[in-house]
Structures are given as structure tokens and as C-alpha cells.
Design a protein around this motif. Structure first.
Motif, PDB file in Angstrom:
ATOM      1  N   ALA A 113       0.859  -1.194   0.000  1.00  0.00           N
ATOM      2  CA  ALA A 113       0.000   0.000   0.000  1.00  0.00           C
ATOM      3  C   ALA A 113       0.894   1.243   0.000  1.00  0.00           C
ATOM      4  CB  ALA A 113      -0.925  -0.008   1.210  1.00  0.00           C
ATOM      5  N   PRO A 114       1.650   1.458  -1.101  1.00  0.00           N
ATOM      6  CA  PRO A 114       2.610   2.571  -1.141  1.00  0.00           C
ATOM      7  C   PRO A 114       1.906   3.926  -1.007  1.00  0.00           C
ATOM      8  CG  PRO A 114       2.314   1.574  -3.324  1.00  0.00           C
ATOM      9  CD  PRO A 114       1.624   0.682  -2.340  1.00  0.00           C
ATOM     10  N   GLY A 115       2.547   4.795  -0.221  1.00  0.00           N
ATOM     11  CA  GLY A 115       2.007   6.139  -0.059  1.00  0.00           C
ATOM     12  C   GLY A 115       0.836   6.242   0.897  1.00  0.00           C
ATOM     13  N   LYS A 116       0.468   5.136   1.529  1.00  0.00           N
ATOM     14  CA  LYS A 116      -0.661   5.146   2.468  1.00  0.00           C
ATOM     15  C   LYS A 116      -0.155   4.775   3.866  1.00  0.00           C
ATOM     16  CE  LYS A 116      -4.007   3.973  -1.137  1.00  0.00           C
ATOM     17  NZ  LYS A 116      -5.039   3.021  -1.612  1.00  0.00           N
ATOM     18  N   PRO A 117      -0.890   5.181   4.898  1.00  0.00           N
ATOM     19  CA  PRO A 117      -0.378   4.986   6.270  1.00  0.00           C
ATOM     20  C   PRO A 117      -0.589   3.590   6.848  1.00  0.00           C
ATOM     21  CG  PRO A 117      -2.455   6.171   6.343  1.00  0.00           C
ATOM     22  CD  PRO A 117      -2.120   5.993   4.882  1.00  0.00           C
ATOM     23  N   TRP A 118      -0.876   2.599   6.007  1.00  0.00           N
ATOM     24  CA  TRP A 118      -1.111   1.247   6.531  1.00  0.00           C
ATOM     25  C   TRP A 118       0.111   0.671   7.225  1.00  0.00           C
ATOM     26  CZ3 TRP A 118      -5.639  -0.797   7.364  1.00  0.00           C
ATOM     27  CH2 TRP A 118      -6.736  -0.429   6.576  1.00  0.00           C
ATOM     28  N   TYR A 119       1.320   1.178   6.871  1.00  0.00           N
ATOM     29  CA  TYR A 119       2.542   0.657   7.491  1.00  0.00           C
ATOM     30  C   TYR A 119       2.549   0.884   9.006  1.00  0.00           C
ATOM     31  CZ  TYR A 119       4.174   5.494   7.668  1.00  0.00           C
ATOM     32  OH  TYR A 119       4.290   6.833   7.928  1.00  0.00           O
ATOM     33  N   MET A 120       1.679   1.800   9.480  1.00  0.00           N
ATOM     34  CA  MET A 120       1.588   2.039  10.927  1.00  0.00           C
ATOM     35  C   MET A 120       1.106   0.791  11.668  1.00  0.00           C
ATOM     36  SD  MET A 120       2.776   5.022  11.354  1.00  0.00           S
ATOM     37  CE  MET A 120       2.330   5.309  13.066  1.00  0.00           C
ATOM     38  N   VAL A 121       0.414  -0.106  10.958  1.00  0.00           N
ATOM     39  CA  VAL A 121      -0.001  -1.370  11.571  1.00  0.00           C
ATOM     40  C   VAL A 121       1.228  -2.171  11.982  1.00  0.00           C
ATOM     41  CG1 VAL A 121      -1.259  -3.541  11.228  1.00  0.00           C
ATOM     42  CG2 VAL A 121      -2.124  -1.424  10.213  1.00  0.00           C
ATOM     43  N   GLY A 122       2.281  -2.112  11.151  1.00  0.00           N
ATOM     44  CA  GLY A 122       3.533  -2.784  11.487  1.00  0.00           C
ATOM     45  C   GLY A 122       4.191  -2.177  12.711  1.00  0.00           C
ATOM     46  N   TRP A 123       4.182  -0.859  12.796  1.00  0.00           N
ATOM     47  CA  TRP A 123       4.727  -0.187  13.984  1.00  0.00           C
ATOM     48  C   TRP A 123       3.921  -0.540  15.231  1.00  0.00           C
ATOM     49  CZ3 TRP A 123       9.312   1.680  14.563  1.00  0.00           C
ATOM     50  CH2 TRP A 123      10.017   2.202  13.473  1.00  0.00           C
ATOM     51  N   LEU A 124       2.606  -0.621  15.059  1.00  0.00           N
ATOM     52  CA  LEU A 124       1.738  -1.009  16.179  1.00  0.00           C
ATOM     53  C   LEU A 124       2.103  -2.407  16.670  1.00  0.00           C
ATOM     54  CD1 LEU A 124      -0.871  -0.046  17.768  1.00  0.00           C
ATOM     55  CD2 LEU A 124      -2.153  -1.460  16.177  1.00  0.00           C
ATOM     56  N   GLY A 125       2.348  -3.320  15.720  1.00  0.00           N
ATOM     57  CA  GLY A 125       2.751  -4.687  16.080  1.00  0.00           C
ATOM     58  C   GLY A 125       4.088  -4.708  16.790  1.00  0.00           C
ATOM     59  N   LEU A 126       5.035  -3.887  16.313  1.00  0.00           N
ATOM     60  CA  LEU A 126       6.356  -3.801  16.943  1.00  0.00           C
ATOM     61  C   LEU A 126       6.228  -3.362  18.406  1.00  0.00           C
ATOM     62  CD1 LEU A 126       9.522  -3.566  16.818  1.00  0.00           C
ATOM     63  CD2 LEU A 126       9.156  -1.194  16.125  1.00  0.00           C
ATOM     64  N   ILE A 127       5.458  -2.305  18.640  1.00  0.00           N
ATOM     65  CA  ILE A 127       5.282  -1.784  20.001  1.00  0.00           C
ATOM     66  C   ILE A 127       4.581  -2.820  20.881  1.00  0.00           C
ATOM     67  CG2 ILE A 127       4.109  -0.023  21.378  1.00  0.00           C
ATOM     68  CD1 ILE A 127       4.506   1.858  18.901  1.00  0.00           C
ATOM     69  N   ALA A 128       3.510  -3.425  20.332  1.00  0.00           N
ATOM     70  CA  ALA A 128       2.749  -4.409  21.103  1.00  0.00           C
ATOM     71  C   ALA A 128       3.616  -5.605  21.487  1.00  0.00           C
ATOM     72  CB  ALA A 128       1.526  -4.869  20.316  1.00  0.00           C
ATOM     73  N   CYS A 129       4.380  -6.121  20.518  1.00  0.00           N
ATOM     74  CA  CYS A 129       5.224  -7.292  20.795  1.00  0.00           C
ATOM     75  C   CYS A 129       6.299  -6.968  21.828  1.00  0.00           C
ATOM     76  CB  CYS A 129       5.869  -7.806  19.506  1.00  0.00           C
ATOM     77  SG  CYS A 129       4.750  -8.784  18.479  1.00  0.00           S
ATOM     78  N   GLY A 130       6.878  -5.779  21.729  1.00  0.00           N
ATOM     79  CA  GLY A 130       7.897  -5.392  22.693  1.00  0.00           C
ATOM     80  C   GLY A 130       7.351  -5.310  24.106  1.00  0.00           C
ATOM     81  N   ILE A 131       6.165  -4.705  24.244  1.00  0.00           N
ATOM     82  CA  ILE A 131       5.563  -4.575  25.580  1.00  0.00           C
ATOM     83  C   ILE A 131       5.112  -5.932  26.105  1.00  0.00           C
ATOM     84  CG2 ILE A 131       3.695  -3.543  26.923  1.00  0.00           C
ATOM     85  CD1 ILE A 131       3.721  -1.189  24.973  1.00  0.00           C
ATOM     86  N   ILE A 132       4.456  -6.737  25.234  1.00  0.00           N
ATOM     87  CA  ILE A 132       3.986  -8.059  25.662  1.00  0.00           C
ATOM     88  C   ILE A 132       5.158  -8.904  26.143  1.00  0.00           C
ATOM     89  CG2 ILE A 132       2.977 -10.246  24.903  1.00  0.00           C
ATOM     90  CD1 ILE A 132       1.230  -8.597  22.970  1.00  0.00           C
ATOM     91  N   LEU A 133       6.243  -8.932  25.349  1.00  0.00           N
ATOM     92  CA  LEU A 133       7.392  -9.766  25.723  1.00  0.00           C
ATOM     93  C   LEU A 133       8.050  -9.254  27.004  1.00  0.00           C
ATOM     94  CD1 LEU A 133       9.140 -12.172  25.131  1.00  0.00           C
ATOM     95  CD2 LEU A 133      10.458 -10.793  23.506  1.00  0.00           C
ATOM     96  N   SER A 134       7.955  -7.949  27.257  1.00  0.00           N
ATOM     97  CA  SER A 134       8.577  -7.386  28.460  1.00  0.00           C
ATOM     98  C   SER A 134       7.951  -7.950  29.736  1.00  0.00           C
ATOM     99  CB  SER A 134       8.481  -5.856  28.447  1.00  0.00           C
ATOM    100  OG  SER A 134       7.169  -5.411  28.730  1.00  0.00           O
ATOM    101  N   PHE A 135       6.621  -8.170  29.728  1.00  0.00           N
ATOM    102  CA  PHE A 135       6.018  -8.767  30.936  1.00  0.00           C
ATOM    103  C   PHE A 135       5.820 -10.275  30.788  1.00  0.00           C
ATOM    104  CE2 PHE A 135       2.112  -7.584  28.589  1.00  0.00           C
ATOM    105  CZ  PHE A 135       1.339  -8.731  28.725  1.00  0.00           C
ATOM    106  N   TYR A 136       5.745 -10.752  29.550  1.00  0.00           N
ATOM    107  CA  TYR A 136       5.649 -12.193  29.287  1.00  0.00           C
ATOM    108  C   TYR A 136       6.911 -12.889  29.784  1.00  0.00           C
ATOM    109  CZ  TYR A 136       3.591 -16.028  26.508  1.00  0.00           C
ATOM    110  OH  TYR A 136       2.985 -17.186  26.097  1.00  0.00           O
TER     111      TYR A 136
END
Length: 441
Positions: free
Chosen positions: A80-103
Motif C-alpha cells: 500500500a505505497p504512499g498510504k499509512p497502513w505501514y503504521m499497523v507494522g509499527w503497532l505490532g512492533l510496540i505491542a510485541c515489545g511490551i507483551i514480551l517485556s512482561f511475558y
């Protein structure tokens, strides 16, 4: 892109993806959720929700990842070039980092219990397991050492790559997990009085058939498949284009259901046979089960097996979360994996320190009335994961043309129409209900 690592076999991918899904959610959370919500009715609704809602979203993640053949951020950017859908990937990065921190903190608790089980410290008659659990999680030195040991184990697997690390580990751990479960299942159901636990799981108490139980089952099904954090997008990006993603997703969903039910069949017959209550909540694994095993012949051996089993399930989920972070960190390069694994694991360990200390020296520190551990759990499970899954569902449902989607799924017109209707309309509505319910919980 040609030099990018890939899974060597379909079974390796399925076991790795199933390992990502089958974690504490299936073995720790599912039994106590079923135990506090009527048993059989909750289990029935969980299975239906997994098949009707969870599986289509899982297929959507597999399609996005396999089609992109890149880490989640770049996968969305190229599709999806030129569209902000890549923010979903950033959201996943943040979520995985936080989850693993307490997991990783919970992984450390499991290592602490496993060490005590192996050294026969959990077999003394009259041991107060509630006090033991409280003492362990409040001991700052022990929890930090155990958390660090768990992160070290996780990063050693991830740094070895897809074929040499994650796939090899999954091929060993997942079959052993099933074998250990079968051994514990046989031991549990052969106890005197075990039939009451089996009835609790399979004879419906229809008084629990209500909206509350349905929403709880939907949330459990949704989160137990590990969707919404780009872990499945990352894993499927290492998948060959010739593999059938619908059958692969179906295998993962079925394995997740089987393990969840096996967890119940290990726990509830033993709990009923030894006159404990199934409504013990989150302490079921760390407080009630050690007390149950203590009363069994060869209980010490079965307790060791049980904690090895939980460790395997926890590690296979942890490596998926660290892989998301590492994959984004190295992008299309392959030579920086080892260095990136160590750096990101160290960062996540540091982020997890407040969670590790949440039941000890930092117990008075709260955010929104929750300690740091519970807040990290809440922000990911109740907000980031549902939002991620909602966006993934909408992307797969509306961004691709029907022709492209049907070619990717390689399914009949009827099944494709059902899948498209779910990811476009039914799944987003269900996710929004979960988000609203979480906001007012």
C-alpha cells in the motif's frame, strides 16, 4: 529478497505458528477462564468463536505476510505505497515489545518453579503454595535473574534464524508439548473422582449461556490465536508462495483448540478429584496445581513435566514476539540478525524490569489503578491487539481486489465469500465490541 531466510517445510511453519499461538493463553488463561465461567458452555463458545472469527483473521494475517515477503512495516509499505497502513507494522512492533517485556517475567516465574520442582523443593508435605508464589514474585533478585534467563533462552533461538533456530526449536518443542500433555492427561483422568472434572468440561450448564460468557469466549479465542500483533504476518513472510495458507491457518487453529481442551482435561479432573474449586482464577497454575500434584503418587515427576510443558509453550510464543522486533530491526538484511537479537532482547529486558518488580519493591507504583505488570497487560491485550486485528481485518477485506484475494486463498467461491464477509464486517464488529467492553470494564 532472494537471500531472505525461509521455513524449510510446511510442517515447520505450522508448528512455529502454532507455537506462537499456543502459549500462556491456552495453558494458563484458558483453564481459569473456563473454570470461572461455567466450563462446558464457555468451551463450546470458545471453539465457535475461534472458527468463525479468529480463523478468518489469522488467514488474513497469513495472506498479508506471505504476499509481502518482508517484515510487517515494509510489507505494508510495498503493498500500500504512499498510504499509512505501514503504521499497523509499527503497532505490532510496540505491542510485541511490551507483551514480551512482561511475558518474560511470567517465563521467569516458570523457570523458578521448574528449578524448585527439579530440586524437589515442591514436594514437601504441607507446603503453603500461595505463600510460596507470593514470596517468589516479590523477591527482586530472583525475578530479575529468572527474567534474564528466560530472555537469554529466547534470544539464543531467535538469533539462529528461521531454519536453524525457530523452526528447529518448534519441531522439537511442539511434539514434546503434545506428548507431555497426553502423559498428564492420562494421569489426571485416571484419578478417583476425575469424572466430575470431565462432566464440568463437557456437560453443559446452560445458565452460563449469556452475552457475558460469549464476549469472554470471543476475547479468549481472539487473543489465543496471537493475531493483531503482526507475529503471524512476520512468520508467514518466510513462507513459500506455493503453500496453502488456508489449510495452514486451519491446522494452527485446530492445534490451538486441542491444546486448550487438553489443558482443561489435565487440570479439571485433578482439581475435582482432590476436592479443589475450579474457580480459583489466575492462581490455578502456580498455586492450586502444585498442591494437586503434591498429593499424587509420583507427583514430583509429573510436576516437573508440567512446568517443562508450560515453559515450552511460553518460549514458542516469546520467540514469535522477539522475531517481530528483530525482523523489523534488520529489514531485508540477514547478516545483522545476531547483533539485533541481543540488542533488542536487552532493551525488552530493561523495559520489563518494572513489571518484574511490580509485586515487590514497586508494588505501590500504579498507573490507572493498576501495577506496572497489569497495566502493560491491559494496554496490549485490551487496546493494542484488538486495534491491530481490526486494521489487519479491514486491510485484507478492502485493500485487495476480490480477484487477488481469491487467488491468494486458493479456495472455492463459497468459502471465499464467507471469509470476505467475516473479515469485512463480522470480525470488525466483534472486535469493536471487545474494545468497547474493555473500555468500560
Amino acid at each position: 529478497m532472494s537471500s531472505r531466510d525461509q521455513f524449510a517445510s510446511k510442517i515447520g511453519f505450522i508448528l512455529a505458528a502454532a507455537g506462537s499461538a499456543i502459549g500462556l493463553g491456552a495453558i494458563w488463561k484458558f483453564p481459569y477462564m473456563a473454570g470461572t465461567n461455567g466450563g462446558s458452555v464457555f468451551i463450546l463458545l470458545f471453539i465457535l468463536c475461534t472458527v468463525i472469527i479468529g480463523l478468518p483473521i489469522l488467514i488474513a494475517e497469513f495472506m498479508i505476510g506471505r504476499r509481502g515477503q518482508l517484515d510487517p512495516i515494509n510489507s505494508f509499505k510495498t503493498q500500500a505505497p504512499g498510504k499509512p497502513w505501514y503504521m499497523v507494522g509499527w503497532l505490532g512492533l510496540i505491542a510485541c515489545g511490551i507483551i514480551l517485556s512482561f511475558y518474560s517475567v511470567v517465563g521467569g516465574w516458570i523457570l523458578s518453579y521448574l528449578f524448585r520442582a527439579v530440586t524437589l523443593q515442591l514436594t514437601g508435605q504441607g507446603l503453603d503454595f500461595a505463600s510460596l508464589f507470593s514470596d517468589i514474585i516479590a523477591n527482586p533478585l530472583e525475578v530479575l535473574i529468572a527474567q534474564g534467563a528466560f530472555m537469554l533462552l529466547t534470544l539464543l533461538i531467535v538469533q539462529a534464524g528461521i531454519k536453524g533456530g525457530i523452526e528447529v526449536a518448534s519441531k522439537w518443542m511442539m511434539p514434546l508439548l503434545f506428548i507431555f500433555f497426553i502423559l498428564l492427561f492420562i494421569r489426571s483422568v485416571t484419578l478417583d473422582g476425575a469424572m466430575e472434572g470431565i462432566k464440568f468440561m463437557f456437560v453443559p450448564d446452560w445458565s452460563y449461556l449469556n452475552i457475558k460468557t460469549l464476549l469472554l469466549a470471543l476475547g479468549q479465542a481472539f487473543f489465543s490465536l496471537s493475531v493483531g500483533v503482526s507475529a503471524m504476518i512476520t512468520y508467514s513472510s518466510y513462507l513459500s508462495p506455493k503453500e496453502n495458507i488456508v489449510s495452514s491457518a486451519g491446522n494452527v487453529a485446530v492445534m490451538n483448540i486441542i491444546i486448550s481442551i487438553l489443558a482443561g482435561l489435565v487440570i479439571f479432573p485433578a482439581v475435582f478429584a482432590l476436592d479443589y474449586s475450579p474457580e480459583q482464577g489466575p492462581g490455578l497454575v502456580f498455586v492450586i496445581l502444585p498442591a494437586v500434584f503434591e498429593q499424587l503418587p509420583m507427583g514430583g515427576l509429573f510436576l516437573i513435566i508440567f512446568f517443562i510443558l508450560i515453559l515450552f509453550a511460553t518460549v514458542t510464543s516469546a520467540i514469535a514476539m522477539l522475531e517481530v522486533v528483530v525482523a523489523i530491526g534488520i529489514g531485508q538484511k540477514t547478516e545483522g540478525r545476531k547483533r539485533a537479537s541481543w540488542i533488542f532482547a536487552a532493551i525488552i529486558f530493561l523495559i520489563g524490569i518494572p513489571s518484574a518488580l511490580s509485586y515487590g519493591v514497586m508494588s505501590d507504583f500504579t498507573i490507572m489503578g493498576k501495577n506496572f505488570f497489569d497495566f502493560a497487560d491491559y494496554i496490549t491485550s485490551s487496546i493494542l491487539m484488538p486495534i491491530g486485528a481490526l486494521l489487519i481485518s479491514l486491510f485484507a477485506g478492502f485493500h485487495y481486489s476480490k480477484k487477488v484475494s481469491q487467488q491468494e486463498l486458493n479456495s472455492s467461491s463459497l468459502l471465499f465469500t464467507i471469509w470476505l464477509t467475516i473479515v469485512r464486517y463480522l470480525a470488525p464488529i466483534a472486535i469493536l465490541i471487545i474494545l468497547i467492553r474493555s473500555a468500560f470494564a
